[in-house]
Scaffold this active site. Sequence first.
Site, PDB file in Angstrom:
ATOM      1  CG  ASP A 138      -2.058   1.005   1.095  1.00 23.06           C
ATOM      2  OD1 ASP A 138      -2.300   1.487  -0.028  1.00 23.06           O
ATOM      3  OD2 ASP A 138      -2.685   1.313   2.115  1.00 23.06           O
ATOM      4  CG  HIS A 145      -4.003  10.642   2.694  1.00 18.79           C
ATOM      5  ND1 HIS A 145      -5.082  10.596   3.549  1.00 18.79           N
ATOM      6  CD2 HIS A 145      -3.187   9.626   3.090  1.00 18.79           C
ATOM      7  CE1 HIS A 145      -4.933   9.606   4.409  1.00 18.79           C
ATOM      8  NE2 HIS A 145      -3.784   9.005   4.152  1.00 18.79           N
ATOM      9  CD  GLU A 210      -6.166   4.927   4.806  1.00 19.07           C
ATOM     10  OE1 GLU A 210      -5.543   4.109   4.093  1.00 19.07           O
ATOM     11  OE2 GLU A 210      -5.628   5.628   5.685  1.00 19.07           O
ATOM     12  CD  GLU A 212      -5.409   3.076   0.089  1.00 16.80           C
ATOM     13  OE1 GLU A 212      -4.603   2.411  -0.597  1.00 16.80           O
ATOM     14  OE2 GLU A 212      -5.276   3.284   1.313  1.00 16.80           O
ATOM     15  CG  ASP A 244      -5.754   0.569   3.871  1.00 15.74           C
ATOM     16  OD1 ASP A 244      -5.845  -0.463   4.549  1.00 15.74           O
ATOM     17  OD2 ASP A 244      -4.821   1.401   3.997  1.00 15.74           O
ATOM     18  NE  ARG A 248      -7.846   6.691   9.749  1.00 19.23           N
ATOM     19  CZ  ARG A 248      -7.162   6.460   8.630  1.00 19.23           C
ATOM     20  NH1 ARG A 248      -5.919   6.005   8.683  1.00 19.23           N
ATOM     21  NH2 ARG A 248      -7.711   6.687   7.462  1.00 19.23           N
ATOM     22  CD  GLN A 251      -3.039   4.754  10.699  1.00 20.06           C
ATOM     23  OE1 GLN A 251      -4.271   4.779  10.625  1.00 20.06           O
ATOM     24  NE2 GLN A 251      -2.272   5.244   9.751  1.00 20.06           N
ATOM     25  CE  LYS A 264      -3.443   2.215   7.384  1.00 17.54           C
ATOM     26  NZ  LYS A 264      -4.257   3.139   6.604  1.00 17.54           N
ATOM     27  CB  THR A 268      -7.695  -4.664   2.267  1.00 20.97           C
ATOM     28  OG1 THR A 268      -6.751  -4.392   3.309  1.00 20.97           O
ATOM     29  CG2 THR A 268      -7.532  -3.634   1.164  1.00 20.97           C
ATOM     30  CD  GLU A 385      -7.329  12.751   4.389  1.00 24.20           C
ATOM     31  OE1 GLU A 385      -6.902  13.553   3.546  1.00 24.20           O
ATOM     32  OE2 GLU A 385      -7.535  11.553   4.130  1.00 24.20           O
TER      33      GLU A 385
END
Length: 435
Positions: A138, A145, A210, A212, A244, A248, A251, A264, A268, A385
């Site tokens: 990834d 971002h 996420e 992607e 993904d 948080r 993480q 993560k 996925t 975000e």
Amino acid sequence: MICAIDATHDPNLQSWVESANEAQTDFPIQNLPFGVFQHSGGAETPRIGVAIGDQILDLAACYTLGLLKSLPEPVQVACAASSLNALMAMGRAASLPLRHHLSQLLQVGQDPVTVRQALVPMSKARLLLPAQIGDYTDFYASIFHATNVGKLFRPDNPLLPNYKYVPIAYHGRASSIVPSDTPIQRPCGQWKSANDPAPTFAPSRLLDYELEVGCFVSLGNELGQTVEIEHAEDHLFGLCLVNDWSARDIQAWEYQPLGPFLAKSFATTLSPWVVTLEALAPFRGTAFARPDQDPPPLPYLTSSINQEQGGITLTLDVFLSSAQMRQQDIPALHLSRSNFQQMYWTVAQMLTHHTSNGCNLRPGDLFASGTVSGVEPESAGSLLELTQRGTQPIHLPTGETRSFLEEGDEVTLRGYCKRQGYVQIGLGVCRGQVK
Ligand code: MN
């Protein structure tokens, strides 16, 4: 080489599969993406299919019916396999003639009597992963971002000094990649609140998505052999959508010093249809224009073709629906829109960088782009975000609010390519519900 525009992209081409001619379809005859499916409820082995309107052309059935006879024998055999790996391994020498052949089989004017026997309604199929994915990497290729996330964690120093030189990535987990519509279980893990002296082990409270774009490798490279940027696209099969999923809180506690791990690797989600680089030919253009003060990429990541045609204009959308919204028949809420052309690194640069130390990539390997965010706040590809780390919750039409994902929330990613003079094509749907 960048794929050329040819007769298969002719906007006047129509299919005898009528749903493929409707303006809203993701899968007109100009697209022809590959996937792997099973008849719903059936125990039969998975087979390769090509999406056309609301139908699937079953390539194993085409093989049995003798509809692929004009293609070389190894290509015919690869079409009858139960994953795309063998076809991917043959590179463009196989995928380009196959695309032309399929375009002919499905276009108006062709007698559809035999071919019709190989059609399966998409509503009667279960869509699986397109390939056996050996390795998954990834990237982190959106500078917007990287800057947005950097600001949240390091307000004074959002972008680290290596970012504009190195296409940053981590090695992801291939075993937990699942096809669209697989329920997603909220992971447990270690996380630590700011005021607590020590972490706890508990279900994640900050579950996120996420947005992607995924890229499947076609031709492999031998261990110790590098792929020069001029040849990078010869090693790429096509694109799909990737969610993904990210915890948080886990993480934030685990990511230093070696990067993401359990935050993560729990799941996925992949969209089932792989849109080939051949299909994307009309939608190519310049790579992202770096600001003048930014350093140029190092020579091994630079080529004039990549600069002029390495970009892919692909619009990406994220939708969210809560369980309450679905109970009340309220359509999913549009959360963001961004464009893949805005990535700081192209797919060719990602592949070249990946092999630049001699690392071997294998057919069916997957790499993802990293979260695709744009410069505007409403083009952010994650809740982290969009909600500013949960401090500015999103308001749903039911009166509910969301800082991060809750039970029953369904996240849907979509993507499409549009250009004047060409027929719009789509990537289909990448969807998952938190259970
Ligand atoms: Mn990611």
